[in-house]
Design a protein around this motif. Sequence first.
Motif, PDB file in Angstrom:
ATOM      1  N   ALA A 109      -2.591 -12.501   5.610  1.00  0.00           N
ATOM      2  CA  ALA A 109      -2.616 -10.580   5.922  1.00  0.00           C
ATOM      3  C   ALA A 109      -3.152 -10.350   5.254  1.00  0.00           C
ATOM      4  N   ASN A 110      -1.314 -10.823   3.891  1.00  0.00           N
ATOM      5  CA  ASN A 110      -1.687 -10.265   3.157  1.00  0.00           C
ATOM      6  C   ASN A 110      -3.002 -10.445   1.508  1.00  0.00           C
ATOM      7  N   HIS A 111      -3.394 -11.890   2.000  1.00  0.00           N
ATOM      8  CA  HIS A 111      -4.500 -12.459   0.926  1.00  0.00           C
ATOM      9  C   HIS A 111      -5.990 -11.470   0.619  1.00  0.00           C
ATOM     10  N   ARG A 112      -5.548 -10.427   1.616  1.00  0.00           N
ATOM     11  CA  ARG A 112      -7.246  -8.725   1.977  1.00  0.00           C
ATOM     12  C   ARG A 112      -6.213  -8.400   1.160  1.00  0.00           C
ATOM     13  N   TYR A 113      -7.795  -7.144   1.244  1.00  0.00           N
ATOM     14  CA  TYR A 113      -7.435  -6.363   0.036  1.00  0.00           C
ATOM     15  C   TYR A 113      -6.570  -5.396   0.812  1.00  0.00           C
ATOM     16  N   PRO A 114      -5.214  -4.797  -0.548  1.00  0.00           N
ATOM     17  CA  PRO A 114      -4.488  -4.241  -0.219  1.00  0.00           C
ATOM     18  C   PRO A 114      -4.576  -2.765  -0.224  1.00  0.00           C
ATOM     19  N   SER A 115      -3.925  -1.378   0.428  1.00  0.00           N
ATOM     20  CA  SER A 115      -4.399   0.314   0.116  1.00  0.00           C
ATOM     21  C   SER A 115      -4.542  -0.191  -1.091  1.00  0.00           C
ATOM     22  N   TYR A 116      -5.163   1.428  -1.128  1.00  0.00           N
ATOM     23  CA  TYR A 116      -5.723   1.382  -2.895  1.00  0.00           C
ATOM     24  C   TYR A 116      -3.721   2.360  -3.068  1.00  0.00           C
ATOM     25  N   ILE A 117      -3.441   3.246  -1.814  1.00  0.00           N
ATOM     26  CA  ILE A 117      -2.546   3.829  -2.623  1.00  0.00           C
ATOM     27  C   ILE A 117      -1.562   2.909  -2.240  1.00  0.00           C
ATOM     28  N   GLY A 118      -1.339   2.115  -2.062  1.00  0.00           N
ATOM     29  CA  GLY A 118       0.107   1.378  -1.719  1.00  0.00           C
ATOM     30  C   GLY A 118       0.542   0.675  -0.404  1.00  0.00           C
ATOM     31  N   SER A 119       0.505   0.313   0.460  1.00  0.00           N
ATOM     32  CA  SER A 119       1.466  -0.067   1.593  1.00  0.00           C
ATOM     33  C   SER A 119       2.232   0.988   2.527  1.00  0.00           C
ATOM     34  N   LEU A 120       1.661   1.961   3.144  1.00  0.00           N
ATOM     35  CA  LEU A 120       2.681   3.234   3.833  1.00  0.00           C
ATOM     36  C   LEU A 120       4.141   1.976   3.596  1.00  0.00           C
ATOM     37  N   VAL A 160       3.820   9.783  -2.099  1.00  0.00           N
ATOM     38  CA  VAL A 160       3.653   8.535  -2.730  1.00  0.00           C
ATOM     39  C   VAL A 160       3.507   8.130  -2.556  1.00  0.00           C
ATOM     40  N   LEU A 161       2.712   7.406  -4.104  1.00  0.00           N
ATOM     41  CA  LEU A 161       1.872   6.238  -4.217  1.00  0.00           C
ATOM     42  C   LEU A 161       2.186   4.852  -4.975  1.00  0.00           C
ATOM     43  N   THR A 162       1.643   3.798  -4.868  1.00  0.00           N
ATOM     44  CA  THR A 162       2.171   2.060  -5.387  1.00  0.00           C
ATOM     45  C   THR A 162       1.431   2.337  -6.926  1.00  0.00           C
ATOM     46  N   LEU A 163       2.209   2.503  -7.593  1.00  0.00           N
ATOM     47  CA  LEU A 163       1.677   1.985  -8.968  1.00  0.00           C
ATOM     48  C   LEU A 163       1.635  -0.047  -8.806  1.00  0.00           C
ATOM     49  N   ILE A 164       0.374  -0.398  -9.789  1.00  0.00           N
ATOM     50  CA  ILE A 164       0.540  -1.464 -10.600  1.00  0.00           C
ATOM     51  C   ILE A 164       1.430  -1.657 -11.799  1.00  0.00           C
TER      52      ILE A 164
END
Length: 387
Positions: A61-72, A96-100
């Motif tokens: 399930a984690n191999h696919r595209y993640p959410s753009y804004i980050g996982s909830l 909150v927004l996830t960043l790389i």
Amino acid sequence: MFQFADRIRALPPYLFADVDRRKTKAVARGVDVIDLGVGDPVEPTPSHVVRRLCEAAQDPANHRYPSYIGSLDFREAVARWYKRKAKVELNPKTQVLTLIGAKEGLAHLPWAFVNPGEPVLVPDPGYPVYRNATIMVGGIPFPVPLVEGRGFLPDLSAIPKHVARRAKLWFLNFPSNPTGAVATLDFFEEVVEFARTYGLIAVQDAAYSEITYDGFVHPSFLEAPGALEVGIEIHSLSKTYNMTGWRLGWAAGNEEVLEGLGKVKTNVDSGAFQAVQFAGIAALDGPQEPVKRQRTIYQERRDIVVEGLRDMGLKVFPPKAGCYVWCRVPEGYTSEEFVGKLIEEAGVVTTPGLGFGEGGEGYFRVSLTVPTGRLREAVERMKDLKF
Ligand code: MLT
């Protein structure tokens, strides 16, 4: 044959690229170089975090595209972190927004808010990304001096009103890289007031806020009343949890600012690897003993460096936080000359202050992110220098 775009040609050489080049040359000469340049923790990421990554990486399930804004899930963990640290309530869905990594968010922000020709307030000396990301979008970096006489804190009354009125963004960074200066909540309240008065977005880069000494606790910008109306805090797991290579961070605060940043990100990246975000949750929610241990390690190293540089007769500014020591170069040297001398004659790499902006001239930075024994050796070698 191919010409770089004007925006690339307008950039000064990236600070650490230059430091790397000098180091490579010395290594090629056979010197046993001790690198106190870039701040890249040598201790490993806590093992429970690594284990969580391994588990999460096994799940298709984690191999696919993640959410753009980050996982909830990750954004909720960030919201819990703010509640614990600063008693700040955030809506993980919108605030909150996830960043790389923090750098990614800092570099993309001007794309969302700065038009060509508009000024952006940047700390001087400061982390070069604020200035360079501004240049890339055609904005004009306006240096806000951080001077010794004011404990490397900015003088808000000295920022020209006409510049503040036109500026869209104001980058702040406390604890400061490179000076180690820290902010108080009172200061953050002044920042909120200033940002409100001039209608600009305050962006506080808090990457070093958990690396503190002598029991000091650094406030979050979001604790300041009104901060959520005028700005965001950008944070990273890199320094707190020794995760520089993992590329994970976040932006938290004002919803509109995050929406703008999210729009840019949607068009240029596809989000942080979900397994890494699960590991990030383990870091934020898990045992914090590794963070405490790391603080003790850095504190010992800070004391070794501060004492050593003082013994050399240099003016040093013991930091209350961060993983760097900021120091004046001896009389008669530019920062680049002195750093060059340290590489040539001691095999020790440090960072010239000028790389952080004009305000860094006359200083150099020592990173504490090498094993303590190597750091001691570097200090002994530097003490043998004649200048
Ligand atoms: C530094 O040495 O200033 C930092 O490691 C750079 C970074 O965090 O990108």
